[in-house]
Enzyme design. Structure first.
Site, PDB file in Angstrom:
ATOM      1  N   ARG A 101       0.894  -1.165   0.000  1.00 40.44           N
ATOM      2  CA  ARG A 101       0.000   0.000   0.000  1.00 40.44           C
ATOM      3  C   ARG A 101       0.926   1.208   0.000  1.00 40.44           C
ATOM      4  NH1 ARG A 101      -5.445   1.059   3.359  1.00 40.44           N
ATOM      5  NH2 ARG A 101      -6.125  -0.217   1.615  1.00 40.44           N
ATOM      6  N   HIS A 128      -7.023   0.955  -6.682  1.00 39.54           N
ATOM      7  CA  HIS A 128      -7.229   0.018  -5.568  1.00 39.54           C
ATOM      8  C   HIS A 128      -7.847  -1.257  -6.174  1.00 39.54           C
ATOM      9  CE1 HIS A 128      -7.581  -1.548  -1.673  1.00 39.54           C
ATOM     10  NE2 HIS A 128      -8.423  -0.724  -1.101  1.00 39.54           N
ATOM     11  N   GLN A 131      -9.763  -3.991  -4.102  1.00 38.91           N
ATOM     12  CA  GLN A 131     -11.102  -3.575  -3.696  1.00 38.91           C
ATOM     13  C   GLN A 131     -12.086  -3.849  -4.840  1.00 38.91           C
ATOM     14  OE1 GLN A 131     -12.161  -2.149  -0.597  1.00 38.91           O
ATOM     15  NE2 GLN A 131     -14.103  -2.704  -1.520  1.00 38.91           N
ATOM     16  N   ASP A 219     -17.326   6.662  -1.854  1.00 41.08           N
ATOM     17  CA  ASP A 219     -16.125   6.514  -1.017  1.00 41.08           C
ATOM     18  C   ASP A 219     -15.889   7.863  -0.332  1.00 41.08           C
ATOM     19  OD1 ASP A 219     -13.725   5.670   0.102  1.00 41.08           O
ATOM     20  OD2 ASP A 219     -12.564   5.870  -1.746  1.00 41.08           O
ATOM     21  N   CYS A 259     -16.507   1.207  -0.102  1.00 36.87           N
ATOM     22  CA  CYS A 259     -15.340   0.356   0.176  1.00 36.87           C
ATOM     23  C   CYS A 259     -14.944   0.384   1.651  1.00 36.87           C
ATOM     24  CB  CYS A 259     -14.173   0.785  -0.696  1.00 36.87           C
ATOM     25  SG  CYS A 259     -13.673   2.490  -0.420  1.00 36.87           S
ATOM     26  N   ARG A 287     -13.384  -9.142   0.542  1.00 29.90           N
ATOM     27  CA  ARG A 287     -11.950  -8.848   0.337  1.00 29.90           C
ATOM     28  C   ARG A 287     -11.135 -10.111   0.625  1.00 29.90           C
ATOM     29  NH1 ARG A 287     -10.009  -3.607   0.736  1.00 29.90           N
ATOM     30  NH2 ARG A 287      -8.044  -4.594   0.185  1.00 29.90           N
TER      31      ARG A 287
HETATM   32  N1  NVA Z   1     -10.014   6.486  -1.349  1.00 35.03           N
HETATM   33  C1  NVA Z   1      -9.673   5.999  -0.036  1.00 35.03           C
HETATM   34  C2  NVA Z   1      -9.835   4.525   0.022  1.00 35.03           C
HETATM   35  C3  NVA Z   1      -9.568   3.910   1.353  1.00 35.03           C
HETATM   36  C4  NVA Z   1      -9.695   2.414   1.342  1.00 35.03           C
HETATM   37  C5  NVA Z   1      -8.254   6.405   0.297  1.00 35.03           C
HETATM   38  O1  NVA Z   1      -7.393   6.343  -0.583  1.00 35.03           O
HETATM   39  O2  NVA Z   1      -8.003   6.804   1.424  1.00 35.03           O
HETATM   40  N1   CP Z   2     -11.253  -0.617   1.853  1.00 34.00           N
HETATM   41  C1   CP Z   2     -10.016  -0.694   2.360  1.00 34.00           C
HETATM   42  O1   CP Z   2      -9.052  -0.883   1.635  1.00 34.00           O
HETATM   43  O2   CP Z   2      -9.937  -0.580   3.708  1.00 34.00           O
HETATM   44  P1   CP Z   2      -8.618  -0.399   4.585  1.00 34.00           P
HETATM   45  O3   CP Z   2      -8.076   0.973   4.306  1.00 34.00           O
HETATM   46  O4   CP Z   2      -9.086  -0.553   5.989  1.00 34.00           O
HETATM   47  O5   CP Z   2      -7.619  -1.451   4.191  1.00 34.00           O
END
Ligand code: NVA
Ligand code: CP
Length: 315
Positions: A101, A128, A131, A219, A259, A287
């Protein structure tokens, strides 16, 4: 083979992964144990926070008989100037896959270029894909199919939106993204989806996008890394909320999706999250199953054989 963008796997492989994920979900419910990734390890690097991604990958590896390592860059040499390139080479000598990540999509690509093992994008500023894989599984589980569905994205055209645009194009769903000016999804992703034959509409008219939709998805307005713009974002996106008024415009059996994590009262109301149409917590569970199928495909020594076996599951 890496999974950095949703478009990295062709449609037929995505379909096989969804079949496999359904099987793995059923097997887990029945308490069947699996050891498809016995003695295999996954390194997980997190430059940003996570609940679902971290836990689902870690438990997924345990379920498959393997092992996952949580790596925090601030306590790795990566945090003291060791390069992403060297990290990729070194980890490849120990583990069978790397999930990252990352703040920047470029970091995921750099890692993949230098790793001898599969790299999985566990979220970047651009995509992502894990997801989106779980989301397709959830939609198919509830609707029985994907082809021809009308998918409406409401809010910030962010990383999750980008992966879902590619996923929709690949699986034959029509997608409308409703967002204010300046919050549109990535142009390159939209162009790629359209080049694949995808029907992608970008509009600032949220009602138009939601009308007769099969899926309503949103989201957070403030993604990780966007915190400095919180006030401006919340003002600009105020009209792009999933609430009961918007849900009434969609089809009666429309799925409400997010998500997570959710900010109740911002991009979605509590009532919408708790509505009978909401499949938000199924998405989160899926997931686990979807990523197990993905890891078997990428990290299992007989992965191609497993895929050819289709729905015939070995226990
Ligand atoms: N768009 C959000 C998704 C979190 C799972 C982010 O990048 O923070
Ligand atoms: N949806 C998702 O990726 O959640 P987290 O940020 O908790 O991993």
């Amino acid at each position: 083979m890496h999974f950095i963008s949703f478009a990295d796997l062709p449609r037929e492989e995505i379909e096989a992964l969804l079949d496999r994920a359904d099987d793995l979900k059923r097997m887990r419910r029945q308490g069947a144990l699996t050891d498809y990734l016995k003695n295999r390890s996954l390194a997980m690097i997190f430059e940003k926070s996570s609940t679902r991604t971290r836990v689902s990958f870690e438990v997924g590896m345990t379920d498959l008989g393997g092992h996952a390592l949580y790596l925090d860059p601030t306590s790795m040499q990566l945090g003291r100037g060791e390069t992403v390139e060297d990290t990729g080479r070194i980890l490849s000598g120990y583990v069978h896959g790397i999930m990252i990540r990352a703040k920047k999509h470029r970091t995921v690509e750099q890692l993949a270029r230098n790793a001898a093992v599969p790299v999985i994008n566990g979220l970047s500023d651009l995509e992502h894909p894990c997801q989106a894989l779980a989301d397709l599984m959830t939609i198919r589980e509830k609707k029985g199919h994907l082809q021809g569905l009308k998918f409406a994205w409401v809010g910030d055209g962010n990383n999750v939106c980008n992966s879902l645009i590619l996923a929709s194009a690949m699986m034959g769903m029509e997608i409308a993204v409703a967002c204010p000016k300046g919050y549109e999804p990535d142009e390159g992703i939209v162009a790629k989806a359209r080049a694949m034959g995808g029907k992608v509409t970008i509009t600032d008219d949220v009602k138009k996008a939601a009308k007769k939709a099969d899926v309503l998805y949103t989201d957070v307005w403030v993604s990780m890394g966007d915190e400095a713009e919180k006030e401006r974002r919340c003002n600009d996106l105020a009209d792009y909320q999933i609430n009961m008024d918007l849900i009434r415009l969609a089809k009666k059996d429309c799925l409400i999706m997010h998500c997570l994590p959710a900010h109740r009262g911002e991009e979605i109301t509590d009532e919408a999250i708790r509505s009978p149409n909401s499949v938000i917590f199924d998405q989160a569970e899926n997931r686990l199953h979807a990523q197990k199928a993905l890891m078997m495909r990428l990290m299992g020594k007989d992965a191609p054989v497993i895929l050819k076996m289709g729905r015939d599951v070995r226990t």
